[in-house]
Design a protein around this motif. Structure first.
Motif, PDB file in Angstrom:
ATOM      1  N   ARG A 118       0.753  -1.248   0.096  1.00 13.08           N
ATOM      2  CA  ARG A 118      -0.130  -0.156  -0.002  1.00 13.08           C
ATOM      3  C   ARG A 118       0.709   1.439   0.020  1.00 13.08           C
ATOM      4  O   ARG A 118       0.368   2.340   0.015  1.00 13.08           O
ATOM      5  N   VAL A 130      -2.469  -4.048  -4.111  1.00 13.94           N
ATOM      6  CA  VAL A 130      -3.259  -4.662  -3.194  1.00 13.94           C
ATOM      7  C   VAL A 130      -4.780  -4.467  -3.778  1.00 13.94           C
ATOM      8  O   VAL A 130      -4.849  -3.494  -4.667  1.00 13.94           O
ATOM      9  N   ARG A 138       1.823 -11.137   6.201  1.00 11.14           N
ATOM     10  CA  ARG A 138       0.482 -11.542   7.207  1.00 11.14           C
ATOM     11  C   ARG A 138       0.451 -12.892   7.535  1.00 11.14           C
ATOM     12  O   ARG A 138       0.267 -13.661   6.695  1.00 11.14           O
TER      13      ARG A 138
HETATM   14  C1  LIG Z   1     -10.991  -9.258  -2.767  1.00 11.01           C
HETATM   15  C2  LIG Z   1     -10.257  -8.493  -1.958  1.00 11.01           C
HETATM   16  C3  LIG Z   1     -10.667  -7.032  -1.589  1.00 11.01           C
HETATM   17  C4  LIG Z   1      -9.699  -6.382  -0.792  1.00 11.01           C
HETATM   18  N1  LIG Z   1      -9.822  -5.061  -0.744  1.00 11.01           N
HETATM   19  C5  LIG Z   1      -9.121  -4.361   0.253  1.00 11.01           C
HETATM   20  C6  LIG Z   1      -9.284  -2.922   0.339  1.00 11.01           C
HETATM   21  O1  LIG Z   1     -10.393  -2.460   0.023  1.00 11.01           O
HETATM   22  N2  LIG Z   1      -8.488  -2.069   1.012  1.00 11.01           N
HETATM   23  C7  LIG Z   1      -7.277  -2.707   1.681  1.00 11.01           C
HETATM   24  O2  LIG Z   1      -6.511  -2.159   1.905  1.00 11.01           O
HETATM   25  N3  LIG Z   1      -7.097  -4.072   1.224  1.00 11.01           N
HETATM   26  C8  LIG Z   1      -7.766  -4.787   0.708  1.00 11.01           C
HETATM   27  N4  LIG Z   1      -7.651  -6.302   0.662  1.00 11.01           N
HETATM   28  C9  LIG Z   1      -6.485  -6.800   0.989  1.00 11.01           C
HETATM   29  C10 LIG Z   1      -6.400  -7.540   2.159  1.00 11.01           C
HETATM   30  O3  LIG Z   1      -6.837  -6.882   3.322  1.00 11.01           O
HETATM   31  C11 LIG Z   1      -5.441  -8.660   2.405  1.00 11.01           C
HETATM   32  O4  LIG Z   1      -5.169  -9.284   1.344  1.00 11.01           O
HETATM   33  C12 LIG Z   1      -5.405  -9.441   3.702  1.00 11.01           C
HETATM   34  O5  LIG Z   1      -5.375  -8.397   4.774  1.00 11.01           O
HETATM   35  C13 LIG Z   1      -4.044 -10.413   3.639  1.00 11.01           C
HETATM   36  O6  LIG Z   1      -2.882  -9.467   3.695  1.00 11.01           O
HETATM   37  P1  LIG Z   1      -1.824  -9.969   2.618  1.00 11.01           P
HETATM   38  O7  LIG Z   1      -2.655  -9.575   1.245  1.00 11.01           O
HETATM   39  O8  LIG Z   1      -0.814  -8.667   2.771  1.00 11.01           O
HETATM   40  O9  LIG Z   1      -1.391 -11.233   3.056  1.00 11.01           O
HETATM   41  C14 LIG Z   1      -8.542  -7.095  -0.387  1.00 11.01           C
HETATM   42  C15 LIG Z   1      -8.138  -8.284  -0.568  1.00 11.01           C
HETATM   43  C16 LIG Z   1      -9.032  -9.177  -1.301  1.00 11.01           C
HETATM   44  C17 LIG Z   1      -8.702 -10.517  -1.773  1.00 11.01           C
END
Ligand SMILES: Cc1cc2nc3c(=O)[nH]c(=O)nc-3n(C[C@H](O)[C@H](O)[C@H](O)COP(=O)(O)O)c2cc1C
Length: 279
Positions: free
Chosen positions: A38, A162, A204
């Motif tokens: 991010r 992300v 994570r």
């Molecule tokens: C379909 C989907 C939607 C998500 N939407 C957001 C979002 O709107 N904002 C955000 O900061 N992260 C978003 N995420 C990221 C998740 O928060 C993140 O994948 C999760 O916390 C696990 O962390 P990592 O991807 O670093 O392993 C999203 C993930 C997915 C799969």
């Protein structure tokens, strides 16, 4: 940040039991290294990055070979500011995610039945399946698989990103902003760019494999049997990165409350107005 494979598994599972028989290679290592990014450097995507991401996305499986997805790449600063505004949630003090404006590119992954709808009607046939929830799911799955391949490809070429489910908060406004035709909606956005090395993303931890992996039959597990273990790992992670102390269960409770939907409770209506009847 370079860590060895054992450290990688430790980071992924913390002090929970860790599989010892992973069949390692570079691809697996890259997948297990995933973290959402991010914080981005202020530079555009390198030449060829978008095309590489899209080639990988198009190489994902697609239901019945129907190719029912599209992706809209947004790099214009005014458009990105609009997207950041659309991620606004009631729980945020600001106007939405700042990193959405700061990322060089936001990819909008679209479940897109519009092309095939046009094709079928131009042949004088009736695209009946469009009315059913399965068609909606098919197109949404196609978009998700394409998006995930795209993110993996981005990570493989030194980028990070992300998902932005928050771009469904104002689904109709977003569709209007990018001029989406009927039978199409944005399933999620994705911020993509060069990760800022001075603000590295954390890896994570996930629950132990026994929580998600079942053999032969689904074995329901009362949450008290596994959540406690995961909470420990979750706590360690939050302490290591100086994050506010909260439990995972608290986050789950907040995440399943209505206020968290931030407009997504209207999604069914938007989808129906856009042509998905969801029968
Ligand atoms: C379909 C989907 C939607 C998500 N939407 C957001 C979002 O709107 N904002 C955000 O900061 N992260 C978003 N995420 C990221 C998740 O928060 C993140 O994948 C999760 O916390 C696990 O962390 P990592 O991807 O670093 O392993 C999203 C993930 C997915 C799969």
């Amino acid at each position: 940040m370079s860590i060895n494979r054992n450290e990688l598994l430790q980071a992924r599972y913390g002090r929970q039991s860790t599989p010892e028989n992973i069949i390692w290679n570079e691809q697996i290592e890259a997948l297990i290294s995933h973290r959402s990014v991010r914080s981005f450097l202020d530079e555009p995507l390198p030449d060829g990055a978008l095309e590489t991401i899209v080639a990988a996305a198009q190489s994902a499986s697609t239901s019945s070979n129907l190719h029912q997805w599209s992706v809209v790449a947004i790099s214009d600063p005014t458009m990105k500011a609009e997207l950041a505004r659309l991620t606004h949630s009631a729980s945020m003090r600001g106007g939405g995610y700042d990193f959405v404006s700061e990322a060089p590119t936001i990819l909008l992954w679209v479940a897109d039945m519009s092309r095939n709808h046009d094709l079928v009607t131009s042949k004088g046939a009736v695209p009946e399946v469009v009315e059913y929830v399965d068609a909606f799911l098919m197109a949404s799955l196609d978009a998700a698989l394409a998006g995930q391949n795209g993110l993996v490809a981005a990570e493989a070429i030194g980028l990070g990103g992300v998902y932005l489910g928050s771009l469904r908060n104002h689904s109709q406004e977003l569709a209007d902003l990018i001029g989406l035709p009927a039978y199409a909606y944005v399933v999620f956005g994705m911020a993509v760019g060069k990760p800022d090395p001075h603000r590295p993303a954390a890896l994570r931890p996930r629950p132990a494999q026994s929580v998600v992996l079942h053999h032969e039959k689904y074995q329901p597990q009362p949450s008290h049997e596994w959540v406690e273990e995961y909470e420990e790992v979750f706590k360690d992670f939050r302490a290591e990165y100086g994050l506010r102390d909260k439990t995972w269960a608290d986050a789950v409770v907040v995440g399943t409350g209505l206020p968290y939907m931030d407009g997504r409770e209207n999604l069914r209506q938007t989808l129906q107005e856009r042509g998905y009847q969801l029968r």
